[in-house]
Write a protein that holds these residues in place. Structure first.
Motif, PDB file in Angstrom:
ATOM      1  N   ARG A  15     -31.411 -79.450  64.809  1.00  0.00           N
ATOM      2  CA  ARG A  15     -31.804 -79.797  63.441  1.00  0.00           C
ATOM      3  C   ARG A  15     -30.981 -80.979  62.935  1.00  0.00           C
ATOM      4  NH1 ARG A  15     -29.877 -78.460  58.396  1.00  0.00           N
ATOM      5  NH2 ARG A  15     -31.429 -78.391  56.757  1.00  0.00           N
ATOM      6  N   ALA A  16     -29.679 -80.950  63.140  1.00  0.00           N
ATOM      7  CA  ALA A  16     -28.810 -82.041  62.698  1.00  0.00           C
ATOM      8  C   ALA A  16     -29.158 -83.337  63.425  1.00  0.00           C
ATOM      9  CB  ALA A  16     -27.355 -81.671  62.933  1.00  0.00           C
ATOM     10  N   ARG A  17     -29.476 -83.238  64.721  1.00  0.00           N
ATOM     11  CA  ARG A  17     -29.836 -84.426  65.498  1.00  0.00           C
ATOM     12  C   ARG A  17     -31.144 -85.023  64.984  1.00  0.00           C
ATOM     13  NH1 ARG A  17     -33.120 -86.121  69.212  1.00  0.00           N
ATOM     14  NH2 ARG A  17     -34.159 -84.140  69.450  1.00  0.00           N
ATOM     15  N   LEU A  18     -32.127 -84.172  64.704  1.00  0.00           N
ATOM     16  CA  LEU A  18     -33.412 -84.656  64.203  1.00  0.00           C
ATOM     17  C   LEU A  18     -33.282 -85.290  62.821  1.00  0.00           C
ATOM     18  CD1 LEU A  18     -35.756 -81.764  65.365  1.00  0.00           C
ATOM     19  CD2 LEU A  18     -35.706 -84.110  66.236  1.00  0.00           C
ATOM     20  N   ILE A  19     -32.455 -84.704  61.978  1.00  0.00           N
ATOM     21  CA  ILE A  19     -32.238 -85.277  60.645  1.00  0.00           C
ATOM     22  C   ILE A  19     -31.591 -86.647  60.757  1.00  0.00           C
ATOM     23  CG2 ILE A  19     -30.868 -85.036  58.529  1.00  0.00           C
ATOM     24  CD1 ILE A  19     -31.427 -81.992  58.746  1.00  0.00           C
ATOM     25  N   ALA A  20     -30.583 -86.782  61.625  1.00  0.00           N
ATOM     26  CA  ALA A  20     -29.919 -88.073  61.804  1.00  0.00           C
ATOM     27  C   ALA A  20     -30.895 -89.115  62.356  1.00  0.00           C
ATOM     28  CB  ALA A  20     -28.721 -87.920  62.737  1.00  0.00           C
ATOM     29  N   GLU A  21     -31.733 -88.709  63.302  1.00  0.00           N
ATOM     30  CA  GLU A  21     -32.711 -89.625  63.882  1.00  0.00           C
ATOM     31  C   GLU A  21     -33.743 -90.051  62.832  1.00  0.00           C
ATOM     32  OE1 GLU A  21     -36.145 -89.501  67.315  1.00  0.00           O
ATOM     33  OE2 GLU A  21     -34.380 -88.253  67.583  1.00  0.00           O
ATOM     34  N   ALA A  22     -34.222 -89.105  62.041  1.00  0.00           N
ATOM     35  CA  ALA A  22     -35.193 -89.427  60.994  1.00  0.00           C
ATOM     36  C   ALA A  22     -34.579 -90.355  59.952  1.00  0.00           C
ATOM     37  CB  ALA A  22     -35.694 -88.138  60.331  1.00  0.00           C
ATOM     38  N   ALA A  24     -32.182 -92.535  60.425  1.00  0.00           N
ATOM     39  CA  ALA A  24     -32.055 -93.863  61.028  1.00  0.00           C
ATOM     40  C   ALA A  24     -33.401 -94.593  61.023  1.00  0.00           C
ATOM     41  CB  ALA A  24     -31.518 -93.740  62.448  1.00  0.00           C
ATOM     42  N   ILE A  25     -34.475 -93.879  61.331  1.00  0.00           N
ATOM     43  CA  ILE A  25     -35.806 -94.489  61.319  1.00  0.00           C
ATOM     44  C   ILE A  25     -36.182 -94.899  59.894  1.00  0.00           C
ATOM     45  CG2 ILE A  25     -38.270 -94.019  61.661  1.00  0.00           C
ATOM     46  CD1 ILE A  25     -37.395 -92.201  64.035  1.00  0.00           C
ATOM     47  N   TYR A  26     -35.932 -94.016  58.932  1.00  0.00           N
ATOM     48  CA  TYR A  26     -36.249 -94.312  57.531  1.00  0.00           C
ATOM     49  C   TYR A  26     -35.482 -95.544  57.060  1.00  0.00           C
ATOM     50  CZ  TYR A  26     -36.911 -93.649  52.525  1.00  0.00           C
ATOM     51  OH  TYR A  26     -37.236 -93.836  51.215  1.00  0.00           O
ATOM     52  N   ASP A  27     -34.183 -95.604  57.394  1.00  0.00           N
ATOM     53  CA  ASP A  27     -33.368 -96.744  56.979  1.00  0.00           C
ATOM     54  C   ASP A  27     -33.800 -98.035  57.653  1.00  0.00           C
ATOM     55  OD1 ASP A  27     -31.899 -95.248  55.203  1.00  0.00           O
ATOM     56  OD2 ASP A  27     -30.179 -94.979  56.550  1.00  0.00           O
ATOM     57  N   SER A  28     -34.369 -97.946  58.848  1.00  0.00           N
ATOM     58  CA  SER A  28     -34.837 -99.163  59.507  1.00  0.00           C
ATOM     59  C   SER A  28     -36.129 -99.674  58.858  1.00  0.00           C
ATOM     60  CB  SER A  28     -35.056 -98.929  61.003  1.00  0.00           C
ATOM     61  OG  SER A  28     -36.196 -98.127  61.226  1.00  0.00           O
ATOM     62  N   ILE A  29     -36.923 -98.765  58.284  1.00  0.00           N
ATOM     63  CA  ILE A  29     -38.163 -99.157  57.618  1.00  0.00           C
ATOM     64  C   ILE A  29     -37.895 -99.544  56.169  1.00  0.00           C
ATOM     65  CG2 ILE A  29     -40.430 -98.346  56.868  1.00  0.00           C
ATOM     66  CD1 ILE A  29     -40.388 -96.486  59.341  1.00  0.00           C
ATOM     67  N   PHE A  30     -37.097 -98.726  55.481  1.00  0.00           N
ATOM     68  CA  PHE A  30     -36.757 -98.954  54.070  1.00  0.00           C
ATOM     69  C   PHE A  30     -35.245 -99.108  53.969  1.00  0.00           C
ATOM     70  CE2 PHE A  30     -40.432 -96.042  54.137  1.00  0.00           C
ATOM     71  CZ  PHE A  30     -41.366 -96.847  53.510  1.00  0.00           C
ATOM     72  N   PRO A  31     -34.740-100.325  54.161  1.00  0.00           N
ATOM     73  CA  PRO A  31     -33.284-100.507  54.111  1.00  0.00           C
ATOM     74  C   PRO A  31     -32.730-100.107  52.743  1.00  0.00           C
ATOM     75  CG  PRO A  31     -34.402-102.573  54.652  1.00  0.00           C
ATOM     76  CD  PRO A  31     -35.456-101.551  54.400  1.00  0.00           C
ATOM     77  N   PRO A  32     -31.540 -99.530  52.738  1.00  0.00           N
ATOM     78  CA  PRO A  32     -30.951 -99.144  51.458  1.00  0.00           C
ATOM     79  C   PRO A  32     -30.769-100.374  50.568  1.00  0.00           C
ATOM     80  CG  PRO A  32     -29.526 -98.507  53.305  1.00  0.00           C
ATOM     81  CD  PRO A  32     -30.706 -99.218  53.865  1.00  0.00           C
ATOM     82  N   ALA A  33     -31.060-100.239  49.291  1.00  0.00           N
ATOM     83  CA  ALA A  33     -30.946-101.370  48.360  1.00  0.00           C
ATOM     84  C   ALA A  33     -29.476-101.699  48.154  1.00  0.00           C
ATOM     85  CB  ALA A  33     -31.594-101.003  47.039  1.00  0.00           C
ATOM     86  N   ALA A  34     -29.173-102.985  48.224  1.00  0.00           N
ATOM     87  CA  ALA A  34     -27.810-103.428  47.971  1.00  0.00           C
ATOM     88  C   ALA A  34     -27.592-103.437  46.461  1.00  0.00           C
ATOM     89  CB  ALA A  34     -27.595-104.807  48.562  1.00  0.00           C
TER      90      ALA A  34
END
Length: 48
Positions: A15-22, A24-34
């Motif tokens: 579960r922790a691995r899947l959350i971290a992977e998800a 990372a994918i989310y951040d690659s699509i929607f980068p955190p706003a500076a």
């Protein structure tokens, strides 16, 4: 000698691995706003 060892179930590790992977994918699509980024070309200054 008083060390406590905690056994983590495989399901919790997965579960922790899947959350971290998800995340990372989310951040690659929607980068955190500076927070120091200024709005460009009226992004936030649109008034109706």
């Amino acid at each position: 000698m008083g060390e406590i060892v905690r056994f983590i179930p495989k399901s919790e590790l997965e579960r922790a691995r899947l959350i971290a992977e998800a995340r990372a994918i989310y951040d690659s699509i929607f980068p955190p706003a500076a927070p120091d980024r200024a709005p460009r070309g009226g992004e936030e200054s649109v008034k109706t």
